[in-house]
Design a protein around this motif. Structure first.
Motif, PDB file in Angstrom:
ATOM      1  N   THR A 112       0.787  -1.229   0.000  1.00 56.87           N
ATOM      2  CA  THR A 112       0.000   0.000   0.000  1.00 56.87           C
ATOM      3  C   THR A 112       0.820   1.281   0.000  1.00 56.87           C
ATOM      4  OG1 THR A 112      -0.096  -0.027   2.422  1.00 56.87           O
ATOM      5  CG2 THR A 112      -1.896  -1.097   1.239  1.00 56.87           C
ATOM      6  N   HIS A 113       2.078   1.235   0.390  1.00 56.12           N
ATOM      7  CA  HIS A 113       2.871   2.455   0.532  1.00 56.12           C
ATOM      8  C   HIS A 113       3.393   2.930  -0.822  1.00 56.12           C
ATOM      9  CE1 HIS A 113       6.004   5.232   1.845  1.00 56.12           C
ATOM     10  NE2 HIS A 113       5.315   5.316   2.968  1.00 56.12           N
ATOM     11  N   PRO A 114       3.270   4.217  -1.126  1.00 54.55           N
ATOM     12  CA  PRO A 114       3.700   4.754  -2.422  1.00 54.55           C
ATOM     13  C   PRO A 114       5.184   4.544  -2.720  1.00 54.55           C
ATOM     14  CG  PRO A 114       2.445   6.404  -1.223  1.00 54.55           C
ATOM     15  CD  PRO A 114       2.632   5.243  -0.304  1.00 54.55           C
ATOM     16  N   ALA A 115       6.015   4.393  -1.704  1.00 55.89           N
ATOM     17  CA  ALA A 115       7.438   4.172  -1.957  1.00 55.89           C
ATOM     18  C   ALA A 115       7.665   2.865  -2.696  1.00 55.89           C
ATOM     19  CB  ALA A 115       8.209   4.171  -0.644  1.00 55.89           C
ATOM     20  N   TRP A 116       6.814   1.862  -2.464  1.00 56.72           N
ATOM     21  CA  TRP A 116       6.950   0.575  -3.136  1.00 56.72           C
ATOM     22  C   TRP A 116       6.009   0.426  -4.320  1.00 56.72           C
ATOM     23  CZ3 TRP A 116       7.069   0.467   2.335  1.00 56.72           C
ATOM     24  CH2 TRP A 116       8.311   0.135   2.870  1.00 56.72           C
ATOM     25  N   THR A 117       4.868   1.097  -4.281  1.00 56.78           N
ATOM     26  CA  THR A 117       3.884   0.916  -5.343  1.00 56.78           C
ATOM     27  C   THR A 117       4.072   1.893  -6.488  1.00 56.78           C
ATOM     28  OG1 THR A 117       2.313   2.414  -4.269  1.00 56.78           O
ATOM     29  CG2 THR A 117       2.154   0.057  -3.721  1.00 56.78           C
ATOM     30  N   GLY A 118       4.935   2.909  -6.324  1.00 59.60           N
ATOM     31  CA  GLY A 118       5.134   3.904  -7.376  1.00 59.60           C
ATOM     32  C   GLY A 118       3.957   4.840  -7.490  1.00 59.60           C
ATOM     33  N   GLY A 119       3.333   5.116  -6.368  1.00 59.78           N
ATOM     34  CA  GLY A 119       2.147   5.969  -6.346  1.00 59.78           C
ATOM     35  C   GLY A 119       2.444   7.393  -6.773  1.00 59.78           C
TER      36      GLY A 119
END
Length: 73
Positions: free
Chosen positions: A43-50
């Motif tokens: 869920t975190h943008p650092a891993w999902t590329g949000g």
């Protein structure tokens, strides 16, 4: 090896934000305890590329882009 110098290393349950669980070994808590995660790689943008937005405070981003515009094509 001295036994009193090492922490207790045991199995705990990690609960992800979507409710999935997995078992791992840790020094956290006691045997059988669980950790409820607030942020995880799903869920975190650092891993999902949000969405990442650059905040331009005081024109810093635009000054940087102007200064180094010749390096980026």
């Amino acid at each position: 090896m001295k036994s009193e110098g090492h922490p207790d290393y045991h199995f705990i349950t990690v609960v992800m934000t979507d409710g999935t669980e997995y078992k791992t070994r840790s020094t956290y808590g006691k045997e059988g305890d669980s950790i409820q995660l607030d942020i995880d790689p799903k869920t975190h943008p650092a891993w999902t590329g949000g969405n990442s937005n650059l905040m331009d405070r005081g024109g810093r981003v635009s000054r940087f882009k102007d200064k180094f515009k010749g390096f980026v094509k």
